[in-house]
Motif scaffolding. Structure first.
Motif, PDB file in Angstrom:
ATOM      1  N   UNK A  66       5.768 -12.929   4.584  1.00 30.39           N
ATOM      2  CA  UNK A  66       6.794 -13.418   4.291  1.00 30.39           C
ATOM      3  C   UNK A  66       7.532 -12.213   3.737  1.00 30.39           C
ATOM      4  N   UNK A  67       6.908 -10.978   2.398  1.00 28.36           N
ATOM      5  CA  UNK A  67       6.854  -9.845   2.782  1.00 28.36           C
ATOM      6  C   UNK A  67       7.078  -8.996   3.306  1.00 28.36           C
ATOM      7  N   UNK A  68       6.423  -8.371   4.049  1.00 28.68           N
ATOM      8  CA  UNK A  68       6.968  -7.346   5.741  1.00 28.68           C
ATOM      9  C   UNK A  68       7.790  -7.886   6.433  1.00 28.68           C
ATOM     10  N   UNK A  69       8.374  -9.175   6.528  1.00 30.98           N
ATOM     11  CA  UNK A  69       9.183  -9.849   7.328  1.00 30.98           C
ATOM     12  C   UNK A  69      10.886  -9.764   6.349  1.00 30.98           C
ATOM     13  N   UNK A  70      11.086  -9.630   5.198  1.00 31.30           N
ATOM     14  CA  UNK A  70      11.496  -9.456   4.015  1.00 31.30           C
ATOM     15  C   UNK A  70      11.832  -7.260   3.670  1.00 31.30           C
ATOM     16  N   UNK A  71      10.617  -7.272   3.330  1.00 28.69           N
ATOM     17  CA  UNK A  71      10.577  -5.504   3.269  1.00 28.69           C
ATOM     18  C   UNK A  71       9.774  -4.482   3.593  1.00 28.69           C
ATOM     19  N   UNK A  72      10.192  -3.845   3.144  1.00 30.73           N
ATOM     20  CA  UNK A  72       9.505  -2.212   3.889  1.00 30.73           C
ATOM     21  C   UNK A  72       8.933  -2.003   3.019  1.00 30.73           C
ATOM     22  N   UNK A  74       6.625   1.093   1.496  1.00 26.38           N
ATOM     23  CA  UNK A  74       5.613   2.488   1.357  1.00 26.38           C
ATOM     24  C   UNK A  74       4.794   2.467  -0.024  1.00 26.38           C
ATOM     25  N   UNK A  75       3.270   3.323   0.513  1.00 24.11           N
ATOM     26  CA  UNK A  75       2.921   3.560  -0.497  1.00 24.11           C
ATOM     27  C   UNK A  75       3.238   4.895  -0.913  1.00 24.11           C
ATOM     28  N   UNK A  76       3.454   5.180  -2.360  1.00 26.04           N
ATOM     29  CA  UNK A  76       3.941   5.755  -3.287  1.00 26.04           C
ATOM     30  C   UNK A  76       2.639   6.802  -3.920  1.00 26.04           C
ATOM     31  N   UNK A  77       2.599   8.107  -3.131  1.00 21.11           N
ATOM     32  CA  UNK A  77       1.496   9.183  -3.093  1.00 21.11           C
ATOM     33  C   UNK A  77       1.974   9.814  -4.104  1.00 21.11           C
ATOM     34  N   UNK A  78       0.812   9.906  -5.267  1.00 15.86           N
ATOM     35  CA  UNK A  78       1.363  10.540  -6.995  1.00 15.86           C
ATOM     36  C   UNK A  78       0.296  11.659  -6.810  1.00 15.86           C
ATOM     37  N   UNK A  79       0.161  12.985  -6.803  1.00 14.02           N
ATOM     38  CA  UNK A  79      -0.193  13.442  -6.554  1.00 14.02           C
ATOM     39  C   UNK A  79      -1.291  13.771  -6.469  1.00 14.02           C
ATOM     40  N   UNK A  80      -1.258  13.062  -4.422  1.00 12.90           N
ATOM     41  CA  UNK A  80      -2.348  13.193  -3.877  1.00 12.90           C
ATOM     42  C   UNK A  80      -3.823  12.799  -4.815  1.00 12.90           C
ATOM     43  N   UNK A  81      -3.375  11.646  -5.741  1.00 13.33           N
ATOM     44  CA  UNK A  81      -4.622  10.270  -6.084  1.00 13.33           C
ATOM     45  C   UNK A  81      -4.989   9.787  -5.115  1.00 13.33           C
ATOM     46  N   UNK A  82      -6.267   9.388  -5.290  1.00 13.21           N
ATOM     47  CA  UNK A  82      -7.252   8.078  -4.223  1.00 13.21           C
ATOM     48  C   UNK A  82      -6.516   6.821  -5.915  1.00 13.21           C
ATOM     49  N   UNK A  83      -5.936   5.915  -5.500  1.00 12.44           N
ATOM     50  CA  UNK A  83      -5.913   4.675  -6.027  1.00 12.44           C
ATOM     51  C   UNK A  83      -7.492   4.232  -6.821  1.00 12.44           C
ATOM     52  N   UNK A  84      -7.080   3.724  -8.088  1.00  9.46           N
ATOM     53  CA  UNK A  84      -8.777   3.483  -8.288  1.00  9.46           C
ATOM     54  C   UNK A  84      -9.039   2.071  -8.387  1.00  9.46           C
ATOM     55  N   UNK A  91      -9.438  -8.720  -8.827  1.00 14.82           N
ATOM     56  CA  UNK A  91      -9.392  -7.009  -9.036  1.00 14.82           C
ATOM     57  C   UNK A  91      -8.231  -6.198  -8.579  1.00 14.82           C
ATOM     58  N   UNK A  92      -7.910  -6.252  -9.700  1.00 11.13           N
ATOM     59  CA  UNK A  92      -6.574  -5.048  -9.280  1.00 11.13           C
ATOM     60  C   UNK A  92      -6.767  -3.206  -9.589  1.00 11.13           C
ATOM     61  N   UNK A  93      -4.862  -2.692  -9.626  1.00 12.80           N
ATOM     62  CA  UNK A  93      -5.371  -1.026  -9.441  1.00 12.80           C
ATOM     63  C   UNK A  93      -5.606  -1.195 -11.092  1.00 12.80           C
ATOM     64  N   UNK A  94      -5.852   0.151 -11.017  1.00 15.27           N
ATOM     65  CA  UNK A  94      -5.754   0.574 -12.318  1.00 15.27           C
ATOM     66  C   UNK A  94      -4.587   1.104 -12.529  1.00 15.27           C
ATOM     67  N   UNK A  95      -3.571   1.603 -13.532  1.00 11.61           N
ATOM     68  CA  UNK A  95      -2.760   1.855 -13.404  1.00 11.61           C
ATOM     69  C   UNK A  95      -1.651   1.270 -12.529  1.00 11.61           C
ATOM     70  N   UNK A  96      -1.364   0.351 -11.697  1.00  9.73           N
ATOM     71  CA  UNK A  96      -0.960  -0.352 -10.980  1.00  9.73           C
ATOM     72  C   UNK A  96      -1.134   0.115  -9.541  1.00  9.73           C
ATOM     73  N   UNK A  97      -0.461   0.077  -8.624  1.00  8.56           N
ATOM     74  CA  UNK A  97      -0.605   0.929  -7.436  1.00  8.56           C
ATOM     75  C   UNK A  97       1.385   1.211  -6.953  1.00  8.56           C
ATOM     76  N   UNK A  98       1.152   2.368  -7.283  1.00  2.00           N
ATOM     77  CA  UNK A  98       3.079   2.430  -6.879  1.00  2.00           C
ATOM     78  C   UNK A  98       3.815   2.287  -5.428  1.00  2.00           C
ATOM     79  N   UNK A  99       4.433   1.574  -4.537  1.00  2.00           N
ATOM     80  CA  UNK A  99       5.504   1.332  -4.140  1.00  2.00           C
ATOM     81  C   UNK A  99       6.809   1.487  -3.728  1.00  2.00           C
ATOM     82  N   UNK A 100       6.948   2.146  -2.920  1.00  2.00           N
ATOM     83  CA  UNK A 100       8.559   2.533  -2.532  1.00  2.00           C
ATOM     84  C   UNK A 100       9.287   1.248  -1.540  1.00  2.00           C
ATOM     85  N   UNK A 101      10.135   0.275  -2.334  1.00  2.00           N
ATOM     86  CA  UNK A 101       9.920  -1.393  -1.343  1.00  2.00           C
ATOM     87  C   UNK A 101      11.552  -0.926  -1.298  1.00  2.00           C
TER      88      UNK A 101
END
Length: 104
Positions: A66-72, A74-84, A91-101
């Motif tokens: 449903x999300x992929x049908x309506x939205x694009x 894209x992962x937003x790379x922040x200082x080439x830091x691997x999400x923890x 399970x969740x991401x430390x400091x969230x997962x930065x994406x552009x929708x």
């Protein structure tokens, strides 16, 4: 356990869905090869497998489709830091997962 090198190999952090696909009898037909449920026991395995496992997978696929049908998305790379990941009940991401929708 989902990203442990000792369990999944050197490319454990790479997105490679083909790792669960294999060619059937050399005939060119590609089939899904599920992993042993004891290798990544999120839903347990054997006689005491989680009753909600199939419902959880169905719901995950529905939400993703449903999300992929309506939205694009894209992962937003922040200082080439691997999400923890944060180890918790869900399970969740430390400091969230930065994406552009963007709307398609």
């Amino acid at each position: 356990m989902g990203r442990m090198e000792s369990v999944w190999g050197m490319d454990c952090n790479e997105f490679r869905p083909e790792r669960w696909l294999e060619e059937e009898n050399g005939g060119g037909t590609v089939v899904y090869r599920p992993e042993n449920p004891f290798k990544y026991p999120v839903f347990h395995g054997g006689a005491r497998v989680c009753l909600g496992k199939e419902m959880a997978y169905t719901q995950m696929k529905l939400v993703a489709a449903t999300i992929m049908e309506v939205f694009e998305v894209e992962l937003e790379v922040v200082e080439k830091k691997v999400p923890e990941h944060v180890l918790s009940l869900t399970m969740r991401m430390k400091d969230g997962l930065k994406v552009r929708v963007r709307k398609r």
